[in-house]
Motif scaffolding. Sequence first.
Motif, mmCIF file in Angstrom:
data_model
loop_
_atom_site.group_PDB
_atom_site.id
_atom_site.type_symbol
_atom_site.label_atom_id
_atom_site.label_comp_id
_atom_site.label_asym_id
_atom_site.label_seq_id
_atom_site.Cartn_x
_atom_site.Cartn_y
_atom_site.Cartn_z
ATOM 1 N N UNK A 1 -72.532 -5.226 -59.627
ATOM 2 C CA UNK A 1 -71.322 -4.468 -59.306
ATOM 3 C C UNK A 1 -70.781 -4.872 -57.935
ATOM 4 N N UNK A 2 -71.675 -5.066 -56.971
ATOM 5 C CA UNK A 2 -71.244 -5.485 -55.635
ATOM 6 C C UNK A 2 -70.632 -6.886 -55.671
ATOM 7 N N UNK A 3 -71.235 -7.786 -56.448
ATOM 8 C CA UNK A 3 -70.685 -9.137 -56.566
ATOM 9 C C UNK A 3 -69.299 -9.109 -57.200
ATOM 10 N N UNK A 4 -69.133 -8.273 -58.231
ATOM 11 C CA UNK A 4 -67.829 -8.169 -58.898
ATOM 12 C C UNK A 4 -66.769 -7.582 -57.975
ATOM 13 N N UNK A 5 -67.186 -6.651 -57.128
ATOM 14 C CA UNK A 5 -66.244 -6.001 -56.213
ATOM 15 C C UNK A 5 -65.674 -6.992 -55.205
ATOM 16 N N UNK A 6 -66.468 -7.965 -54.803
ATOM 17 C CA UNK A 6 -66.044 -8.892 -53.754
ATOM 18 C C UNK A 6 -65.617 -10.262 -54.289
ATOM 19 N N UNK A 7 -65.637 -10.431 -55.623
ATOM 20 C CA UNK A 7 -65.269 -11.722 -56.197
ATOM 21 C C UNK A 7 -64.282 -11.500 -57.341
ATOM 22 N N UNK A 8 -62.999 -11.716 -57.097
ATOM 23 C CA UNK A 8 -61.969 -11.410 -58.102
ATOM 24 C C UNK A 8 -62.094 -12.233 -59.381
ATOM 25 N N UNK A 9 -62.821 -13.346 -59.353
ATOM 26 C CA UNK A 9 -62.968 -14.182 -60.543
ATOM 27 C C UNK A 9 -64.215 -13.823 -61.350
ATOM 28 N N UNK A 10 -64.908 -12.745 -60.930
ATOM 29 C CA UNK A 10 -66.098 -12.282 -61.647
ATOM 30 C C UNK A 10 -65.911 -10.825 -62.040
ATOM 31 N N UNK A 11 -66.128 -10.514 -63.322
ATOM 32 C CA UNK A 11 -65.984 -9.138 -63.810
ATOM 33 C C UNK A 11 -67.260 -8.711 -64.532
ATOM 34 N N UNK A 12 -67.693 -7.485 -64.259
ATOM 35 C CA UNK A 12 -68.856 -6.900 -64.928
ATOM 36 C C UNK A 12 -68.393 -5.807 -65.872
#
Length: 386
Positions: free
Chosen positions: A305-316
């Motif tokens: 969730x933290x990675x998705x929050x800071x990376x617009x090209x990644x969605x969880x």
Amino acid sequence: MIKLIHPIAGILAMLTIATFWLSTLISELSGSHAAIVAVKTAIPWGLLLLVPSLVAVGGSGLAWSKGNRTGLVGAKLLRMPFIAVNGMLVLIPSALFLASKARAAEFDGWFYGVQAVELVAGAANLMLLGMSMRDGLRLSKWRRKSLLKPSTAYRTRLLVREEETEGTTTFHFERPAGFQFKAGQAIYLTLPASIGADNRGRMRTFSLSSSPHDRDLTITTRVSDSAFKKALQALPLGTEIELSGPYGNMVLDERRPAVFIAGGIGITPFRSMIRDAIERGLRQRMVVFYSVRKAEDAAFVGELEALAEHNPRFELVPTITGPGEVPPGWQRGKVTNEMISRHAGDLADQTFYVAGPPKMVEGLKQMLLASGVATADFHIEEFTGY
């Protein structure tokens, strides 16, 4: 060395039997007694290659199994006695008998009767060896182009045991000098001989949950009631253990958007791949559909969730299939074509990676195939929990 001997010996045995079989068939179709005599008298000399090859296949396979008698390894071992008995009691006596008859130019009913038996037995051994080679490729997960490039065995130590969720543990191992892998690949772990083995042996395959950039190597697994998992859970910190690898071709295709579909602990190779892609600054679009029975079972969900929050090209996209409460931002239900299209776009434009329990993986595979996704556009891994 065993991992190199086994496939080479298997290939030699198959090629030798295939040569015997085809040359016999061709000589008979030619109608020339001279050709038949030449083939039948040459075959016994070929036994000098076939017999050691079969012995090497059986011996190396038994040593490599390390006590495992189930699954694909068990199937391979079960075939070996049939291959050996067929060779020793049918193929070798038949070859010697037919060579003797051919030298005497006795092409009678006995000759052709025994030759028919030899052809059937040879075809049976070719089929059994082919099935074992197929299972070996599935087990080792070698790419066809690197078939003769075996993995390397290392010694490592258990450093840390860390609980991720209730019933799910991450094990940190010392990274051996020179060990390199690609995100998404797997390793074999072999417990010390002093611990003993159950009917599945002392060796198991685990996807690496760590990124190639991490200092340690980590695996993350559900702690089941299997003897192996119990022994691994009880292993004292600092214990030396054998590691071999890396294995597998579930690695990221960087040319196309990626859709990851994980069931339960199937998230482990995807965590490695996603972290690696982000750490390397890749620009491709990535969507993860993470399916669990209840939210408490979702390992690494906070990190993702933290990675998705800071990376617009990644969605969880986390989903719950059980009756429990649905946390904010989660969905309920199984992953469907409609769900994938809503978050990732056209299915034809994606590369799919699916990992989880066998029943779930098979269902998703059939769903993707029925939707027109090409076999080359998805990669699957089954996590049995043993």
